[in-house]
Design a protein around this motif. Structure first.
Motif, short mmCIF file in Angstrom:
data_model
loop_
_atom_site.label_atom_id
_atom_site.label_comp_id
_atom_site.label_asym_id
_atom_site.label_seq_id
_atom_site.Cartn_x
_atom_site.Cartn_y
_atom_site.Cartn_z
N UNK A 98 0.85 -1.19 0.00
CA UNK A 98 0.00 0.00 0.00
C UNK A 98 0.89 1.23 0.00
N UNK A 99 0.60 2.14 -0.95
CA UNK A 99 1.42 3.35 -1.08
C UNK A 99 0.63 4.59 -0.70
N UNK A 100 1.22 5.41 0.13
CA UNK A 100 0.70 6.74 0.41
C UNK A 100 1.39 7.70 -0.55
N UNK A 101 0.60 8.31 -1.42
CA UNK A 101 1.17 9.21 -2.43
C UNK A 101 0.48 10.55 -2.42
N UNK A 102 1.10 11.52 -3.07
CA UNK A 102 0.56 12.88 -3.10
C UNK A 102 1.05 13.60 -4.33
N UNK A 141 -1.74 -2.35 8.05
CA UNK A 141 -0.62 -2.61 8.96
C UNK A 141 0.66 -1.92 8.51
N UNK A 142 0.69 -1.48 7.26
CA UNK A 142 1.89 -0.83 6.74
C UNK A 142 1.52 0.10 5.59
N UNK A 143 2.31 1.14 5.42
CA UNK A 143 2.19 2.07 4.30
C UNK A 143 3.60 2.49 3.89
N UNK A 144 3.82 2.61 2.60
CA UNK A 144 5.09 3.11 2.10
C UNK A 144 4.82 4.23 1.11
N UNK A 145 5.86 5.00 0.82
CA UNK A 145 5.82 5.97 -0.27
C UNK A 145 6.99 5.67 -1.19
N UNK A 146 6.71 5.54 -2.48
CA UNK A 146 7.73 5.33 -3.50
C UNK A 146 8.13 6.70 -4.03
N UNK A 147 9.40 7.05 -3.90
CA UNK A 147 9.84 8.40 -4.24
C UNK A 147 11.07 8.34 -5.15
N UNK A 148 11.02 9.10 -6.23
CA UNK A 148 12.19 9.25 -7.10
C UNK A 148 13.31 9.87 -6.28
N UNK A 149 14.52 9.34 -6.35
CA UNK A 149 15.63 9.87 -5.55
C UNK A 149 15.92 11.35 -5.78
#
Length: 167
Positions: free
Chosen positions: A90-94, A124-132
């Motif tokens: 699951x991704x938290x994005x904006x 139970x978990x959240x991540x954000x995928x971010x360009x470096x």
């Protein structure tokens, strides 16, 4: 079938995206400002992404919500929880429109959606995928309390993965 929530904070309302939100969304997605999201996109691809953000609610129980400024009613951007076959977790994005950058709206919206995801939907978990190279999103993830997780699975091997603590 899942319902789309309306969430409120002191300064913003997170609500169902509408067609009135499309012009600013498409403007962002076809511009160079979308480079950290895989863009710029064609208008057709931007439309597909907009529809994807809404369709995830019916299919997955998650998706995007429009960030609306409570005081003015102005659309400021979008925040969402992404899931499904394109997302390992699951991704938290904006995304935030240029006129709203640097004012804390993305932080306020992401914090509220994170609270909802953990406490209402019981994730139970959240991540954000971010360009470096996306320094602003990296800073926001860190301000939200997320920590780099080098071992996390990712769709794009070049992305950084920020893991959000349960709060």
């Amino acid at each position: 079938m899942y319902s789309m929530p309306t969430l409120e904070t002191e300064r913003v309302i997170l609500r169902v995206p509408t067609m009135e939100d499309w012009p600013e969304y498409s403007e962002l997605m076809v511009s160079e400002r979308s480079v950290f999201m895989g863009g710029p996109f064609s208008l057709a691809a931007a439309w597909g992404l907009f529809c994807h953000d809404v369709a995830q609610w019916a299919l997955m129980g998650f998706g995007a919500l429009t960030i609306e400024e409570r005081r003015s009613g102005q659309c400021l951007g979008q925040v969402g929880v992404n899931s499904g076959p394109l997302f390992p977790e699951y991704e938290l994005g904006w995304l935030i429109y240029s006129h709203a950058e640097g004012k804390g709206f993305a932080y306020e919206a992401a914090l509220e959606l994170k609270r909802w995801a953990y406490h209402e939907r019981k994730l139970e978990t959240l991540v954000s995928y971010v360009d470096p190279l996306n320094i602003r999103s990296r800073s926001l993830a860190e301000r939200l309390g997320a920590k780099l997780d080098a071992a996390a699975p990712r769709q794009d091997p070049t992305d950084l993965v920020y893991r959000h603590p349960f709060e």
